[in-house]
Design an enzyme around this catalytic site. Structure first.
Site, PDB file in Angstrom:
ATOM      1  CG  HIS A  90      -7.227   9.016   0.036  1.00  0.00           C
ATOM      2  ND1 HIS A  90      -7.061   7.776  -0.316  1.00  0.00           N
ATOM      3  CD2 HIS A  90      -7.381   9.652  -1.101  1.00  0.00           C
ATOM      4  CE1 HIS A  90      -7.549   7.674  -1.787  1.00  0.00           C
ATOM      5  NE2 HIS A  90      -7.629   8.908  -2.102  1.00  0.00           N
ATOM      6  CG  HIS A 132      -4.462  -0.531   4.950  1.00  0.00           C
ATOM      7  ND1 HIS A 132      -3.884  -0.039   3.907  1.00  0.00           N
ATOM      8  CD2 HIS A 132      -5.540  -1.560   4.306  1.00  0.00           C
ATOM      9  CE1 HIS A 132      -4.365  -0.514   2.664  1.00  0.00           C
ATOM     10  NE2 HIS A 132      -5.217  -1.344   2.961  1.00  0.00           N
ATOM     11  CG  ASN A 187     -12.438  10.416  -5.012  1.00  0.00           C
ATOM     12  OD1 ASN A 187     -13.352  11.085  -5.351  1.00  0.00           O
ATOM     13  ND2 ASN A 187     -11.220  10.789  -5.551  1.00  0.00           N
ATOM     14  N   GLY A 245     -13.598   6.971  -8.750  1.00  0.00           N
ATOM     15  CA  GLY A 245     -12.192   7.339  -9.197  1.00  0.00           C
ATOM     16  C   GLY A 245     -11.182   6.972  -7.949  1.00  0.00           C
ATOM     17  CG  ASP A 280      -2.643  14.572  -4.533  1.00  0.00           C
ATOM     18  OD1 ASP A 280      -3.626  14.162  -4.252  1.00  0.00           O
ATOM     19  OD2 ASP A 280      -2.154  14.392  -5.658  1.00  0.00           O
ATOM     20  CB  CYS A 297      -1.121  -0.056   1.206  1.00  0.00           C
ATOM     21  SG  CYS A 297      -1.944   1.557   1.392  1.00  0.00           S
ATOM     22  CB  CYS A 342       1.063   1.348   4.441  1.00  0.00           C
ATOM     23  SG  CYS A 342      -0.781   0.976   5.152  1.00  0.00           S
ATOM     24  CB  THR A 364      -6.175   5.888  -7.933  1.00  0.00           C
ATOM     25  OG1 THR A 364      -5.836   6.949  -7.012  1.00  0.00           O
ATOM     26  CG2 THR A 364      -7.007   6.242  -9.035  1.00  0.00           C
ATOM     27  CG  HIS A 388      -4.321   3.781   3.567  1.00  0.00           C
ATOM     28  ND1 HIS A 388      -3.081   3.169   4.193  1.00  0.00           N
ATOM     29  CD2 HIS A 388      -4.891   4.570   4.308  1.00  0.00           C
ATOM     30  CE1 HIS A 388      -3.197   3.972   5.478  1.00  0.00           C
ATOM     31  NE2 HIS A 388      -4.149   4.823   5.615  1.00  0.00           N
TER      32      HIS A 388
HETATM   33  P1  5GP Z   1      -8.025   8.886  -5.247  1.00  0.00           P
HETATM   34  O1  5GP Z   1      -8.351   9.261  -6.669  1.00  0.00           O
HETATM   35  O2  5GP Z   1      -7.614   7.684  -4.715  1.00  0.00           O
HETATM   36  O3  5GP Z   1      -8.915   9.575  -4.596  1.00  0.00           O
HETATM   37  O4  5GP Z   1      -6.664   9.876  -4.933  1.00  0.00           O
HETATM   38  C1  5GP Z   1      -5.325   9.430  -4.714  1.00  0.00           C
HETATM   39  C2  5GP Z   1      -4.314  10.494  -4.770  1.00  0.00           C
HETATM   40  O5  5GP Z   1      -3.134  10.146  -4.460  1.00  0.00           O
HETATM   41  C3  5GP Z   1      -4.094  11.357  -6.043  1.00  0.00           C
HETATM   42  O6  5GP Z   1      -4.713  12.711  -6.193  1.00  0.00           O
HETATM   43  C4  5GP Z   1      -2.855  11.202  -6.268  1.00  0.00           C
HETATM   44  O7  5GP Z   1      -1.986  12.239  -7.261  1.00  0.00           O
HETATM   45  C5  5GP Z   1      -2.153  10.729  -5.096  1.00  0.00           C
HETATM   46  N1  5GP Z   1      -0.712  10.154  -4.841  1.00  0.00           N
HETATM   47  C6  5GP Z   1      -0.704   8.947  -5.573  1.00  0.00           C
HETATM   48  N2  5GP Z   1       0.415   8.594  -5.288  1.00  0.00           N
HETATM   49  C7  5GP Z   1       1.011   9.326  -4.615  1.00  0.00           C
HETATM   50  C8  5GP Z   1       2.341   9.399  -3.906  1.00  0.00           C
HETATM   51  O8  5GP Z   1       3.227   8.380  -4.037  1.00  0.00           O
HETATM   52  N3  5GP Z   1       2.545  10.415  -3.192  1.00  0.00           N
HETATM   53  C9  5GP Z   1       1.521  11.504  -3.202  1.00  0.00           C
HETATM   54  N4  5GP Z   1       1.938  12.536  -2.204  1.00  0.00           N
HETATM   55  N5  5GP Z   1       0.289  11.320  -3.557  1.00  0.00           N
HETATM   56  C10 5GP Z   1      -0.102  10.459  -4.365  1.00  0.00           C
HETATM   57 ZN    ZN Z   2      -2.391   1.415   3.868  1.00  0.00          ZN
END
Ligand code: 5GP
Ligand code: ZN
Length: 114
Positions: A100, A46, A87, A93, A30, A4, A7, A95, A98
């Site tokens: 957030h 987690h 999300n 969406g 982000d 993850c 994590c 992605t 975990h």
């Molecule tokens: P989701 O689409 O799951 O709601 O948002 C995931 C967010 O995590 C995205 O806005 C993406 O830019 C961010 N993200 C993905 N990988 C990383 C990372 O390694 N570091 C940081 N700081 N943000 C990440």
């Molecule tokens: Zn996690």
């Protein structure tokens, strides 16, 4: 949870730009910001998504909201306003599995939800 990304960020295995941390919650910028201020607030434990919340772990959501309030105060957003977004699942969406909350601000975000 091995594998993850969040994590690994919590454990310092992946670098991040941290803006807030306490014993239960972590917030970091982000990597792909959509606004001048865009941080992700995560519980240290987690939990995959809202779908996995239950009576014993739902307090993490309250912890996230209290962290958001502090982050807003510390970053000049308290009076200007900001948006918290979660999300949940593929059609929303999500992605990173975990749970957030995106905390977005620093500009006028308008009134549209999507
Ligand atoms: P989701 O689409 O799951 O709601 O948002 C995931 C967010 O995590 C995205 O806005 C993406 O830019 C961010 N993200 C993905 N990988 C990383 C990372 O390694 N570091 C940081 N700081 N943000 C990440
Ligand atoms: Zn996690």
């Amino acid at each position: 949870m091995s594998g993850c990304i969040f994590c690994k960020i919590r454990d310092g295995e992946i670098p991040s730009n941290r803006v807030y941390e306490d014993d239960k919650v972590l917030a970091f910028k982000d990597i792909n910001p959509v606004a001048p201020f865009h941080v992700l607030i995560i519980p240290k434990v987690h939990i995959e998504s809202v779908n996995e919340l239950n009576e014993s772990n739902v307090n993490t959501v309250a912890d996230i909201h209290l962290a958001a309030k502090k982050i807003a105060e510390e970053n000049g957003l308290k009076d200007k306003g900001y948006r918290l977004i979660n999300n949940c699942g593929s059609e929303a969406g999500q992605t990173v599995m975990h749970i957030h909350y995106h905390m977005i601000g620093g500009k006028n975000l308008g009134t549209a939800i999507i």
